[in-house]
Scaffold this motif. Structure first.
Motif, short mmCIF file in Angstrom:
data_model
loop_
_atom_site.label_atom_id
_atom_site.label_comp_id
_atom_site.label_asym_id
_atom_site.label_seq_id
_atom_site.Cartn_x
_atom_site.Cartn_y
_atom_site.Cartn_z
N ASN A 136 -5.71 -4.46 -20.14
CA ASN A 136 -4.82 -5.62 -20.14
C ASN A 136 -4.17 -5.71 -21.52
O ASN A 136 -4.68 -5.17 -22.51
CB ASN A 136 -5.60 -6.90 -19.81
N GLN B 26 -2.80 -8.28 -24.14
CA GLN B 26 -2.64 -9.65 -24.62
C GLN B 26 -2.03 -9.75 -26.00
O GLN B 26 -1.28 -10.67 -26.29
CB GLN B 26 -4.01 -10.36 -24.65
N GLU C 72 0.08 -3.44 -17.08
CA GLU C 72 0.77 -4.70 -16.76
C GLU C 72 2.26 -4.59 -17.09
O GLU C 72 3.07 -5.35 -16.60
CB GLU C 72 0.15 -5.86 -17.53
N VAL D 121 -5.66 -10.93 -15.85
CA VAL D 121 -4.95 -9.67 -15.62
C VAL D 121 -3.77 -9.94 -14.71
O VAL D 121 -3.91 -10.53 -13.65
CB VAL D 121 -5.87 -8.62 -14.97
N SER E 30 -10.13 -6.79 -13.88
CA SER E 30 -10.37 -8.23 -13.71
C SER E 30 -11.83 -8.59 -13.98
O SER E 30 -12.13 -9.70 -14.42
CB SER E 30 -9.98 -8.67 -12.29
N THR F 40 -12.38 -8.97 -17.92
CA THR F 40 -11.62 -9.96 -18.69
C THR F 40 -11.77 -11.34 -18.07
O THR F 40 -12.13 -11.49 -16.91
CB THR F 40 -10.11 -9.61 -18.71
N GLN G 238 -10.63 -14.40 -16.15
CA GLN G 238 -9.66 -14.52 -15.06
C GLN G 238 -9.44 -16.00 -14.72
O GLN G 238 -10.11 -16.57 -13.87
CB GLN G 238 -10.16 -13.77 -13.83
#
Length: 342
Positions: free
Chosen positions: A43, A45, A123, A132, A208, A211, A213
């Motif tokens: 992911n 961020q 992503e 995610v 998912s 991380t 969610q």
């Protein structure tokens, strides 16, 4: 020569990250194969800090698929290429550029066939959202192209979860969770459409689980509740358990000791007065995307701060001698560590 360059940069970045973060937690690092093709899928961020953490903590020398927009300036492009970064074009870069991805994907296939490691953020963009987001299918094209060209080569798809305690704050913590490898051979008998769909589904589900969610519906409300509870965002299992239980099964993390930080802050700001002023007055106001806030601050930390400390050290040597200058330099480093590690 390139290996020496890459290892030197890696070491320097590692030192910078050590000073920048309070704690960097690693989970599942033992699952990463050492001499097999690996595709890290994480992911996205925190802009450039995500790939830097993979590069320094995964135990592999990686290639990175990076948005082409950052390659526009020739000098920057040369530096990025020397750091194993490959440009990927998006629709927003213009439809005419999309065809260039074919050669990039083909190069990625060859690198994987030679047991290299590649990092992709499927992503497709960065965002501070604590969940995610839907995955693009670009990475599946690499997997399937390699399957067709080298059917005996198995890729280890490694899902990665980045979990930042406070992504915009220096001196916060981050956890990097590496999931169990997903063998690309699992999709060898599926047609292209079904394989693409299944790979995306499996990788999304794995990411998912690594991380936090927070559901899209009621996102801000849930985020506020979690923040008010002071949950440990670097532990996604506990946070997700809290969300699923409708906040009935939650664990709060201890409050940080702000006294030491508050005491040291004016001292640190006085010592680093020039880098602090450059950041606050020149660099920070130009950061348009919040996701890049930590990236630009980190850039100041690993470039201007060492230079400024060397200047202070030189002044101290000239005024007080080498012994006192060294003592002052060590004390400064200890103060910086104490400020960021408490």
């Amino acid at each position: 020569m390139k290996k020496i360059w890459l290892h030197s940069v890696k070491l320097y970045i590692q030192i910078g990250l050590f000073f920048y973060y309070k704690k960097i937690k690693l989970e599942g690092i033992q699952t990463i194969p050492k001499n097999q093709p690996v595709l890290f899928l994480g992911n996205h961020q925190n802009a450039l800090l995500d790939p830097l953490l993979i590069a320094t903590k995964s135990g592999r020398i990686c290639y990175f698929l990076t948005r082409a927009a950052v390659f526009k300036k020739p000098m920057v492009s040369r530096i990025l290429n020397s750091l194993n970064m490959l440009p990927v074009y998006r629709v927003r870069d213009g439809w005419s550029t999309i065809t260039k991805n074919k050669s990039v994907f083909s190069k990625s296939v060859e690198l994987l066939h030679k047991n290299n490691a590649i990092t992709i953020f499927p992503e497709g963009s960065h965002n501070l959202l604590r969940r995610v987001r839907p995955l693009s299918k670009g990475f599946t094209r690499i997997v399937l192209e390699l399957r067709d060209k080298y059917p005996d080569t198995n890729i280890n798809l490694i899902p990665v979860g980045f979990n930042y305690d406070a992504p915009k704050v220096m001196g916060s913590s981050v956890s990097i969770n590496f999931g169990k490898p997903i063998a690309s051979s699992l999709y060898s008998t599926l047609n292209e459409a079904d394989a693409t769909k299944q790979i995306k589904h499996d990788v999304f589900r794995a990411m998912s689980s690594l991380t936090t969610q927070i559901p899209e519906d009621g996102y801000e409300t849930i985020l506020k509740q979690l923040t008010d509870l002071n949950v440990d965002f670097t532990n996604p299992n506990l946070v997700n358990k809290c969300i699923k239980s409708n906040f009935k099964d939650c664990q709060s993390s201890p409050k940080r000791n702000s006294f030491v930080k508050a005491f040291l802050k004016p001292v640190i700001y006085l010592i680093l007065c020039v880098p602090v002023l450059v950041w606050q007055k020149l660099a920070k106001p130009k950061v348009e995307e919040l996701e890049f806030l930590s990236t630009f601050r980190f850039a100041i930390c690993i470039t201007l701060v060492p230079l400024w400390l060397l200047i202070l050290f030189g002044i101290a040597v000239y005024g007080f001698g080498i012994t006192l200058a060294l003592i002052g330099f060590v004390i400064t480093l200890l103060l910086l560590l104490a400020y960021n590690k408490t």
